[in-house]
Design a protein around this motif. Sequence first.
Motif, short mmCIF file in Angstrom:
data_model
loop_
_atom_site.label_atom_id
_atom_site.label_comp_id
_atom_site.label_asym_id
_atom_site.label_seq_id
_atom_site.Cartn_x
_atom_site.Cartn_y
_atom_site.Cartn_z
N SER A 51 -24.62 -47.77 66.44
CA SER A 51 -23.98 -46.42 65.44
C SER A 51 -23.31 -45.33 66.59
CB SER A 51 -24.53 -45.64 64.36
OG SER A 51 -23.88 -44.95 63.80
N ASP A 52 -24.47 -45.20 67.39
CA ASP A 52 -24.12 -43.94 68.96
C ASP A 52 -22.44 -44.59 69.40
OD1 ASP A 52 -25.65 -42.16 67.58
OD2 ASP A 52 -27.16 -42.43 69.29
N LEU A 53 -23.23 -45.81 69.71
CA LEU A 53 -21.89 -46.68 71.07
C LEU A 53 -20.41 -46.14 69.79
CD1 LEU A 53 -21.62 -48.39 73.61
CD2 LEU A 53 -22.06 -50.31 72.31
N TYR A 54 -20.23 -47.01 68.84
CA TYR A 54 -18.82 -47.07 68.21
C TYR A 54 -19.02 -45.47 68.02
CZ TYR A 54 -19.22 -52.10 68.06
OH TYR A 54 -18.96 -53.81 67.89
N GLY A 55 -19.35 -44.54 67.66
CA GLY A 55 -18.76 -43.32 67.52
C GLY A 55 -18.31 -42.53 68.66
N ALA A 56 -18.59 -42.81 69.48
CA ALA A 56 -18.68 -42.97 70.71
C ALA A 56 -17.27 -42.94 70.95
CB ALA A 56 -19.77 -42.60 71.73
N GLY A 57 -17.00 -44.58 70.61
CA GLY A 57 -15.71 -44.84 71.76
C GLY A 57 -14.98 -44.49 70.31
N LEU A 58 -15.22 -44.18 69.07
CA LEU A 58 -14.02 -43.78 68.40
C LEU A 58 -13.77 -42.65 68.20
CD1 LEU A 58 -15.49 -44.53 64.36
CD2 LEU A 58 -13.04 -45.51 65.25
N ALA A 59 -14.71 -41.24 68.80
CA ALA A 59 -14.19 -40.00 69.28
C ALA A 59 -12.88 -40.16 70.60
CB ALA A 59 -15.10 -39.59 69.99
N ARG A 60 -13.20 -41.39 71.55
CA ARG A 60 -12.41 -41.72 72.55
C ARG A 60 -10.94 -41.91 72.13
NH1 ARG A 60 -13.56 -42.91 77.82
NH2 ARG A 60 -15.69 -41.70 77.20
N ASP A 77 -8.83 -45.55 54.76
CA ASP A 77 -10.17 -45.79 53.61
C ASP A 77 -11.64 -46.04 54.73
OD1 ASP A 77 -9.36 -44.90 51.85
OD2 ASP A 77 -9.00 -46.05 50.72
N LEU A 78 -11.75 -47.41 55.83
CA LEU A 78 -12.07 -47.71 56.13
C LEU A 78 -12.56 -46.90 57.46
CD1 LEU A 78 -14.89 -49.77 57.21
CD2 LEU A 78 -12.73 -51.80 57.82
N ILE A 79 -11.61 -46.82 58.24
CA ILE A 79 -11.57 -45.83 59.16
C ILE A 79 -12.04 -44.59 58.78
CG2 ILE A 79 -10.49 -44.68 60.90
CD1 ILE A 79 -8.29 -47.22 61.14
N ALA A 80 -10.92 -43.88 58.07
CA ALA A 80 -11.89 -42.72 57.42
C ALA A 80 -13.42 -42.60 57.14
CB ALA A 80 -11.04 -42.07 56.14
N SER A 81 -13.54 -43.45 56.69
CA SER A 81 -15.01 -43.51 55.87
C SER A 81 -16.18 -43.85 57.75
CB SER A 81 -15.63 -44.88 55.48
OG SER A 81 -15.51 -46.14 55.72
N LEU A 82 -15.36 -44.46 58.54
CA LEU A 82 -16.33 -44.22 59.76
C LEU A 82 -16.62 -43.12 60.86
CD1 LEU A 82 -15.11 -47.82 61.17
CD2 LEU A 82 -17.69 -47.67 59.80
N LEU A 83 -15.46 -42.50 60.49
CA LEU A 83 -14.57 -41.34 60.69
C LEU A 83 -16.07 -40.15 60.03
CD1 LEU A 83 -11.07 -40.47 61.39
CD2 LEU A 83 -13.01 -41.30 63.63
N LEU A 84 -16.21 -40.45 59.34
CA LEU A 84 -16.75 -39.18 58.66
C LEU A 84 -18.43 -39.35 58.65
CD1 LEU A 84 -15.70 -39.78 54.62
CD2 LEU A 84 -15.57 -37.25 56.36
N VAL A 85 -18.77 -41.30 59.22
CA VAL A 85 -20.09 -40.88 59.24
C VAL A 85 -20.51 -40.44 60.51
CG1 VAL A 85 -21.78 -42.91 60.81
CG2 VAL A 85 -20.15 -43.03 57.64
N HIS A 86 -19.22 -40.50 61.60
CA HIS A 86 -19.61 -39.77 62.82
C HIS A 86 -19.47 -38.74 63.00
CE1 HIS A 86 -20.69 -43.50 64.26
NE2 HIS A 86 -19.99 -44.25 63.97
N GLY A 87 -18.94 -37.95 62.30
CA GLY A 87 -18.90 -36.65 62.04
C GLY A 87 -17.63 -35.88 62.82
N LEU A 88 -16.42 -37.09 62.91
CA LEU A 88 -15.26 -37.06 63.39
C LEU A 88 -14.14 -36.53 63.10
CD1 LEU A 88 -15.88 -40.18 65.69
CD2 LEU A 88 -16.05 -37.85 66.77
N HIS A 89 -13.80 -36.76 61.12
CA HIS A 89 -13.03 -36.31 60.68
C HIS A 89 -12.51 -35.86 60.49
CE1 HIS A 89 -10.46 -36.64 57.70
NE2 HIS A 89 -10.61 -38.33 57.19
N PRO A 90 -11.09 -35.22 61.09
CA PRO A 90 -10.29 -33.87 61.47
C PRO A 90 -10.36 -33.58 60.62
CG PRO A 90 -9.27 -35.93 61.70
CD PRO A 90 -10.18 -36.15 61.37
N HIS A 91 -10.36 -33.79 59.49
CA HIS A 91 -10.28 -32.56 58.06
C HIS A 91 -11.23 -32.07 57.29
CE1 HIS A 91 -5.92 -35.27 57.31
NE2 HIS A 91 -6.35 -34.08 58.74
#
Length: 308
Positions: A51-60, A77-91
């Motif tokens: 999860s941390d690996l993919y979170g770092a990839g999404l942040a990059r 929706d799928l990408i938004a949900s992953l961004l929310l999980v990793h605290g990366l959603h910009p909104h």
Amino acid sequence: MPDRLGEHDEAAIDTDRWRGAGDRIETLLDASSAGGVVARERAEQLVREVSDLYGAGLARILELVDPGARERLVADDLIASLLLVHGLHPHDVDTRVRAALDSVRPYLGSHGGDVELLDVHDGVVRLELSGSCRTCPSSSVTLELAVEDAVRAAAPEIESIEVAAAQAESTDSLISADSLFARVHADTHPVEAHGSWIVVPELAELGAGEVGGFVIGGQTVLACRVGDDLFVYRDHCPSCDHSLAGAALQRRVGFPVGDAVLRCPTCLAHYDAVHAGARVDGEGHLEPLPVLVRAGELSVAVPMEVAG
């Protein structure tokens, strides 16, 4: 009335699969407990590392793409949900809830109603419902399956939703959220308990002014397109208790473009297809079902009490 509902396309199947990924991961973690505490801890650590690996990839990815591409990613929706999980959603949560309400506002508008966000505070979303939507016979369906579904999908971190009636219409204070909303995250099988969103891509085949019959979740419904908008009703005339098979859209004399009524072929009762199926020549009301674009797919909400 013919059954025009076919197999879900590959995209819809993939979407449904990923929506259940969290549950499947939890099931696998529970199964690992059979190997003892150490096995469970190692499995959880493996999930965290991945999860941390993919979170770092999404942040990059978010750092590298331009603002326009970022918004397109967030709209998925799928990408938004992953961004929310990793605290990366910009909104922030307020922006996401407002966008969710905008997505269901056209459906509420077809009922002569609207919904506004009052505030989001300490995990509680407060909404104001206005217009004739409050007294529509399908208001509970609209609230539970359309508004809440959209809001919770956009902001899964919220704890509860409260609805207030518009002051101009009622002196009532807050309507109990428990009486209007299903607590989605409190139930083991929330969708089955209150209803199901069913993907119906065949609805897109309806042309302007066309009426078609569909079988959705074992329930026969009537769907029609007025302009660019789709409306779905249970196939039942409350006036004569017969099917609406054979009904056609008509424009009333003297009414503007966009006016559309469905005439029951048995008793000739007329219903406003655009405004929640209200009868225009007497008492009665068709039973509308929410139809929305969810994860890019046309979907109809069939509640448990309708589907039986």
